[in-house]
Design an enzyme around this catalytic site. Structure first.
Site, short mmCIF file in Angstrom:
data_model
loop_
_atom_site.label_atom_id
_atom_site.label_comp_id
_atom_site.label_asym_id
_atom_site.label_seq_id
_atom_site.Cartn_x
_atom_site.Cartn_y
_atom_site.Cartn_z
N HIS A 56 13.68 0.42 14.30
CA HIS A 56 14.74 0.53 15.28
C HIS A 56 16.13 0.92 14.50
CE1 HIS A 56 13.89 -2.46 19.00
NE2 HIS A 56 12.83 -1.46 18.61
N GLU A 58 19.05 -0.18 14.10
CA GLU A 58 19.94 -1.20 13.49
C GLU A 58 19.14 -1.73 12.12
OE1 GLU A 58 18.86 -1.32 16.70
OE2 GLU A 58 19.77 -2.85 17.93
N CYS A 86 18.16 -6.04 20.18
CA CYS A 86 16.90 -6.81 20.41
C CYS A 86 16.72 -8.26 19.66
CB CYS A 86 15.68 -6.04 20.69
SG CYS A 86 14.92 -5.66 18.81
N CYS A 89 16.30 -7.11 15.79
CA CYS A 89 17.34 -6.73 15.26
C CYS A 89 18.64 -7.63 15.09
CB CYS A 89 18.08 -5.51 15.86
SG CYS A 89 16.81 -4.11 15.86
#
Lengths: 149, 149
Positions: A56, A58, A86, A89
């Site tokens: 991801h 992040e 999420c 993260c």
């Protein structure tokens, strides 16, 4: 005096990253990390290209900013991310002790607030910056995806 | 017939990884990922060496197993990890749709169960395998750390 370095300014930079992801066929989410008005990390979602659920935007930004700073704590930093983080993260942001998280669109289904993930008590959160731009890009991605399959 | 490939067998392999971490001065947590009795990923915590809060054993193991399999979903796989995963790692396991997570010691403070992190509904969880070995190693690490400082 006008300060050009406001949350909208930096979120636009995160949106540029999300657009990069879009053009690569990735779910379009982008993130940057800023310290004292300086961008020290830029990233976008790469889960498809890397075949890796941990890729991801992040997560990559956290790794990259830590590398830049030479330390694992992101005190004094702000993350700008186009979609609400999420569980994973937000969990990483918790460990990083980052000072501020600013996100664009809300993720009602998988966002950390719905999922009940805790950020560090020192971390401030602000949502809704350029929310429409971020969510329109996501909607466009999923519509095009549906039409292609 | 005796099956040598039981949960204790594989948790011992994860413990060997935790010992590696211990010798490197890292919080001693190790993880492996197994598919059809074959180990496809081995890792240990490297947060200090890499200056990166995302470098937990589980995160590295997920990336490594996905790389081995050439796909981001870990269906059919089991993760053995010496300590109960945190929010971040449980969040990553959620996305991976891994079939089974077996952990050793419980983390009452930062473990995903205390923190309320959701695993994928398809994921089975079992805790307490070689719990004492895993927690003794952690205790030894923190005692030595305290005496050194």
């Amino acid at each position: 005096m006008i300060n050009p370095y406001d949350d909208t300014y930096f979120m636009k930079k995160a949106l540029q990253e999300a657009e990069e992801a879009f053009h690569k066929g990735e779910v379009p989410v982008g993130a940057i990390i800023v310290i004292k008005n300086k961008i020290i990390a830029r990233s976008h979602n790469l889960t498809e290209l890397l075949n890796d659920v941990t890729a991801h935007a992040e997560m990559q930004a956290i790794t990259s900013a830590s590398n830049f700073l030479g330390g694992k704590y992101l005190t004094g930093c702000t993350m700008y991310v186009t979609l609400e983080p999420c569980q994973m993260c937000a969990g990483a942001l918790f460990w990083s002790q980052i000072s501020r998280v600013v996100f664009g669109a809300t993720d009602e289904k998988r966002g950390f607030r719905t999922m009940g993930t805790k950020l560090h008590p020192k971390t401030e959160v602000l949502g809704g910056i350029l929310e429409n731009e971020a969510s329109n890009l996501l909607k466009r991605f999923f519509i095009e995806k549906r039409n292609l399959n």
